[in-house]
Enzyme design. Structure first.
Site, PDB file in Angstrom:
ATOM      1  N   CYS A  52       8.603  -6.745  -7.901  1.00  0.00           N
ATOM      2  CA  CYS A  52       7.544  -7.035  -6.925  1.00  0.00           C
ATOM      3  C   CYS A  52       8.132  -7.310  -5.555  1.00  0.00           C
ATOM      4  O   CYS A  52       7.938  -6.557  -4.614  1.00  0.00           O
ATOM      5  CB  CYS A  52       6.748  -8.251  -7.380  1.00  0.00           C
ATOM      6  SG  CYS A  52       6.192  -8.088  -9.078  1.00  0.00           S
ATOM      7  N   LYS A 111      -2.127  -8.639  -0.896  1.00  0.00           N
ATOM      8  CA  LYS A 111      -1.096  -8.663  -1.945  1.00  0.00           C
ATOM      9  C   LYS A 111       0.287  -8.347  -1.361  1.00  0.00           C
ATOM     10  O   LYS A 111       1.280  -9.040  -1.644  1.00  0.00           O
ATOM     11  CB  LYS A 111      -1.452  -7.640  -3.031  1.00  0.00           C
ATOM     12  CG  LYS A 111      -0.367  -7.384  -4.038  1.00  0.00           C
ATOM     13  CD  LYS A 111      -0.128  -8.590  -4.909  1.00  0.00           C
ATOM     14  CE  LYS A 111       1.112  -8.420  -5.755  1.00  0.00           C
ATOM     15  NZ  LYS A 111       1.330  -9.538  -6.650  1.00  0.00           N
TER      16      LYS A 111
END
Ligand code: SAJ
Length: 438
Positions: A274, A220
């Site tokens: 993010c 991720k």
């Protein structure tokens, strides 16, 4: 295997990821309880409404709430699967803060029973899922926790399963990507991964690939660091092109005709919760080996300061007191999310310097954030901006702005940080080549 209609799921954290995830699971017929720490969020969802803007989410939530498949509460309840989707911010020194994840795990421990599965979806530093496991083992010594059993191979006989499965959805396409994207599922043990896999197969059409929790955590972080580094390359090019007096978007368009070149778009910096955050988790974990990832972060943040300086230089050239419009506050096009937004940072810095001359156009806001109100900036619509503003700073590529034809902006000084108006005669943003329309 429990049938869809018998399955009970708790989703902890009802934000941009948790709420769509809860709603999509509820659509399969499972009984979903969404848990959040904010009463107003709980009340909004229980009335069938949403507190965030996302394509088609309102209709889905109102449907599953009306059917009784989705309910929200501040209290946790018994379930078969617990999905953690809480924020993982970082501190000033970029150290990740997994406090909300551990708090969620502590809450889950109060209702956990043999046979249950815990899945962490929050973007997390490598090793977080193991920390969740250790915490559960400490809080619930009555349960056999995977990886905490003494006999060799006994990890496969644990009472519960714990896995990491990062969300990968793009704001604006969340409901589509929740179903269609491939998922990486990392188990504390292979059995944990397989248990989590059966859960995701209930609603994911993309491939579900199993691995270890640590590999899934790093995957991720790698995805978002990859994008950050590539955007930094585009932003660095935009500075070089300005120095050279060349249109960077034309150069990128031409370079991308090469079969193995695919350059992203420059902009006013990188925002959102993010890409502007996650690469720091890798840098913090191994500073000595991450000069590229760190520099990319610095290039992208530096681009915002560069745009502030360019916009200020442009406004200084406008007639005294002439109003200027900042187009957009969101961190990217066609969404209402202002978190870590470079556009907001630029607009706030300009308002601090030019006060009431600064007008904001943001179709996704009803009111301005307090920092802008405090500096006397005002919210206007695009028509008023076209009628009254001598200068325009394009900060977000909302469709609404793209559609403004040349005739309505040809006489304005324009700083187009997103390259949405290729026909604008005065969009050059290099201070040395900055000219106003005559
Ligand atoms: N941006 C540019 N130039 C580009 C692309 C983006 O300046 O060419 C800027 C955007 O304007 C924005 C920021 O980067 O400010 C991030 O936007 P984004 O669209 O690249 O990504 P996010 O933050 O909306 O979502 C990302 C996605 N990750 C990747 O594409 C690798 C998404 O799939 C993740 O699920 C999400 O982060 C997340 O939650 O981690």
């Amino acid at each position: 295997m429990i049938s869809d209609s018998e399955l009970k799921v708790v989703v902890l954290g009802l934000g941009y990821i948790g709420l769509p995830t809860a709603a999509v699971i509820a659509r399969t017929g499972a009984s979903v309880l969404g848990v959040d720490v904010t009463q107003s969020v709980v009340d909004t969802i229980n009335s069938g409404k949403v507190h965030i803007e996302e394509v088609d989410l309102d209709g889905l939530v109102s449907g599953v709430v009306a059917r009784g498949s989705l309910r929200a509460s501040m209290q946790i309840a018994l379930a078969d699967v617990f999905v953690i989707a809480v924020p993982t911010p970082f501190a000033d020194d970029h150290a990740p803060n997994i406090g909300y994840v551990l708090k969620a795990a502590t809450t889950i421990a109060t209702v956990l029973k043999a046979g249950d599965t815990i899945i962490l979806e929050s973007t997390s530093p490598v090793g977080t899922t193991e920390q969740v496991r250790d915490l559960i083992a400490k809080l619930r010594p009555d349960l056999r926790v995977p990886g905490h059993l003494r006999a060799p191979g006994a990890g496969e006989q644990a009472d519960i399963a714990i896995a990491y499965c990062p969300e990968r959805v793009l704001p604006g396409r969340i409901l589509v990507e929740l179903i269609d994207n491939d998922r990486v599922i990392g188990g504390i043990t292979p059995r944990c991964a397989r248990k989590a896999l059966t859960f995701y197969r209930r609603f994911v059409r993309g491939a579900c690939v199993t691995t270890t929790a640590r590999a899934a955590e790093m995957t991720k972080l790698t995805e978002n660091a990859f994008r950050d580094v590539n955007i930094a390359f585009a932003n660095e090019l935009s500075l070089v092109a300005d120095t050279m007096g060349v249109d960077v978007w034309e150069v990128i368009r031409l370079a991308n005709r090469h079969p193995r070149v695919n350059i992203l778009s420059p902009g006013p910096g990188v925002g959102g919760h993010c890409i502007a955050v996650d690469p720091w988790f890798l840098v913090h974990a191994d500073p000595a080996n991450t000069p590229l990832i760190r520099t990319a972060r610095e290039v992208n943040d530096g681009k915002t300061d560069h745009v502030i300086a360019q916009a200020a230089a442009m406004i200084d050239l406008l007639p005294n007191g002439a109003p200027v419009a900042c187009l957009g506050l969101a961190f990217k096009a066609n969404i209402d999310d202002f978190r870590e937004s470079p556009a907001l940072k630029v607009a706030t810095a300009l308002a601090a310097r030019f006060g009431r001359r600064v007008r904001i156009v943001e179709p996704y806001a009803d009111t301005l954030p307090p920092a802008l109100v405090a500096r006397d900036a005002t919210l206007i619509d695009i028509d008023e901006a076209i009628e009254t503003c001598a200068g325009m700073v394009v900060l977000v590529d909302h469709d609404l702005f793209r559609s403004v034809p040349l005739a309505e902006r040809v006489d304005k000084a324009v700083l187009d940080t997103r390259g949405i108006w290729p026909d604008q005669p005065t969009r050059s943003i290099a201070p040395q080549s900055l000219r106003l329309a005559s």
